[in-house]
Write a protein that holds these residues in place. Sequence first.
Motif, PDB file in Angstrom:
ATOM      1  N   TYR A  67      29.171   5.318  11.364  1.00 42.53           N
ATOM      2  CA  TYR A  67      29.492   4.089  10.631  1.00 42.53           C
ATOM      3  C   TYR A  67      28.889   4.125   9.224  1.00 42.53           C
ATOM      4  O   TYR A  67      29.556   3.771   8.237  1.00 42.53           O
ATOM      5  CB  TYR A  67      28.973   2.876  11.407  1.00 42.53           C
ATOM      6  CG  TYR A  67      28.785   1.636  10.580  1.00 42.53           C
ATOM      7  CD1 TYR A  67      29.873   1.004   9.974  1.00 42.53           C
ATOM      8  CD2 TYR A  67      27.518   1.074  10.397  1.00 42.53           C
ATOM      9  CE1 TYR A  67      29.695  -0.141   9.214  1.00 42.53           C
ATOM     10  CE2 TYR A  67      27.340  -0.062   9.639  1.00 42.53           C
ATOM     11  CZ  TYR A  67      28.425  -0.665   9.047  1.00 42.53           C
ATOM     12  OH  TYR A  67      28.242  -1.793   8.293  1.00 42.53           O
TER      13      TYR A  67
ATOM     14  N   SER B 292      29.329   0.946  18.236  1.00 37.43           N
ATOM     15  CA  SER B 292      27.880   1.082  18.103  1.00 37.43           C
ATOM     16  C   SER B 292      27.178  -0.221  18.481  1.00 37.43           C
ATOM     17  O   SER B 292      26.182  -0.223  19.217  1.00 37.43           O
ATOM     18  CB  SER B 292      27.511   1.478  16.669  1.00 37.43           C
ATOM     19  OG  SER B 292      26.110   1.517  16.503  1.00 37.43           O
TER      20      SER B 292
ATOM     21  N   TYR C 138      26.339   4.766  15.095  1.00 37.82           N
ATOM     22  CA  TYR C 138      25.845   4.067  13.907  1.00 37.82           C
ATOM     23  C   TYR C 138      25.757   5.021  12.720  1.00 37.82           C
ATOM     24  O   TYR C 138      26.025   4.636  11.580  1.00 37.82           O
ATOM     25  CB  TYR C 138      24.475   3.456  14.203  1.00 37.82           C
ATOM     26  CG  TYR C 138      23.998   2.483  13.146  1.00 37.82           C
ATOM     27  CD1 TYR C 138      24.720   1.335  12.863  1.00 37.82           C
ATOM     28  CD2 TYR C 138      22.818   2.719  12.435  1.00 37.82           C
ATOM     29  CE1 TYR C 138      24.283   0.437  11.897  1.00 37.82           C
ATOM     30  CE2 TYR C 138      22.383   1.829  11.471  1.00 37.82           C
ATOM     31  CZ  TYR C 138      23.111   0.684  11.209  1.00 37.82           C
ATOM     32  OH  TYR C 138      22.678  -0.186  10.249  1.00 37.82           O
TER      33      TYR C 138
ATOM     34  N   MET D 188      31.578   0.845  13.971  1.00 44.13           N
ATOM     35  CA  MET D 188      30.566  -0.208  13.942  1.00 44.13           C
ATOM     36  C   MET D 188      30.648  -1.045  15.216  1.00 44.13           C
ATOM     37  O   MET D 188      29.627  -1.407  15.804  1.00 44.13           O
ATOM     38  CB  MET D 188      30.776  -1.104  12.711  1.00 44.13           C
ATOM     39  CG  MET D 188      29.831  -2.290  12.632  1.00 44.13           C
ATOM     40  SD  MET D 188      29.999  -3.248  11.094  1.00 44.13           S
ATOM     41  CE  MET D 188      31.609  -4.007  11.331  1.00 44.13           C
TER      42      MET D 188
END
Length: 297
Positions: free
Chosen positions: A165, A79, A162, A76
């Motif tokens: 994540y 990203s 992402y 996260m």
Amino acid sequence: MTRYISIVILGALSYGMLASFAKIAYGQGYTAGEITFVQALIGAVILWSIVFFRSIKNRSFKLAGNWKLLLAGTSMGISAYTYYLLVAYIPASLAIVLLMQMTWMSMLAEWIFFKKKPTNFELLASVLIIIGTVLAGNLLNVKDFNFSVFGIMLSLTSALLYTLYVLFTSRLGNDVPMFEKSALMTTGSALMILLINLKSITTSTHLDLGLLKWGTFLAVFGTVIPPICFTTGMPKIGTGLSSILLTLELPAAIFCAYIILNEQISFFQIIGIGLMLGAIIWLNIVKTKREKQITIH
């Protein structure tokens, strides 16, 4: 039902507005590393404060064995860092369009890691999303193609991170309460951003009240509000409708870029955005119907 739909919409709109305000912060001299680190740090402090006061009230607090969430949070962090970094190279409206490629990337990731082969329908939806991206990003207009190829590659990298994540979030720590889970992952995010930008952050001359202001604003609307909205509303309205509502992040980001940054949007870009949204919504509607049929049988 309407209440929970509104809550999920609020989370999606909060995410959508971030890139435009990050770009304003760049204009004031702050860097992507500074902004993302302070955002993640303040977000973690807010979430841990909520966890602390809730644990006092409920007299229960367990975090043992959840170190994997810290590691998952690193995806996260990277990203978010690459996403904020790329808006310095390309328009904020294009950045969010390219980030939406996570829709077909998630199918590819599930195929690679979990052997879940996409159906012909899912492949068709992915092709429509890519065509919509070309139109929405104005990528066919070579004459006006004045943005960075590096920025485009960076945005696709952000979309891939992402995607990872999202996969980690959906499969790890499902027995951990939402605030603890969000706090752990945000802490992992802050640590990774600090590690990547350690030299620039420790020698920065921008660690002032202005950065604190931007960090707090972005933390509230990017780190605190969306997770709370999603974990509150999604279980009540279901995965299918939630996935559809999350696509509102795209028009929200483009609307903010138009209003706040004065980025121009052409007719073909609007067509491309509509095609992307239509394909994503269509994809989620069909998947939801299929899951219901499997449940019934």
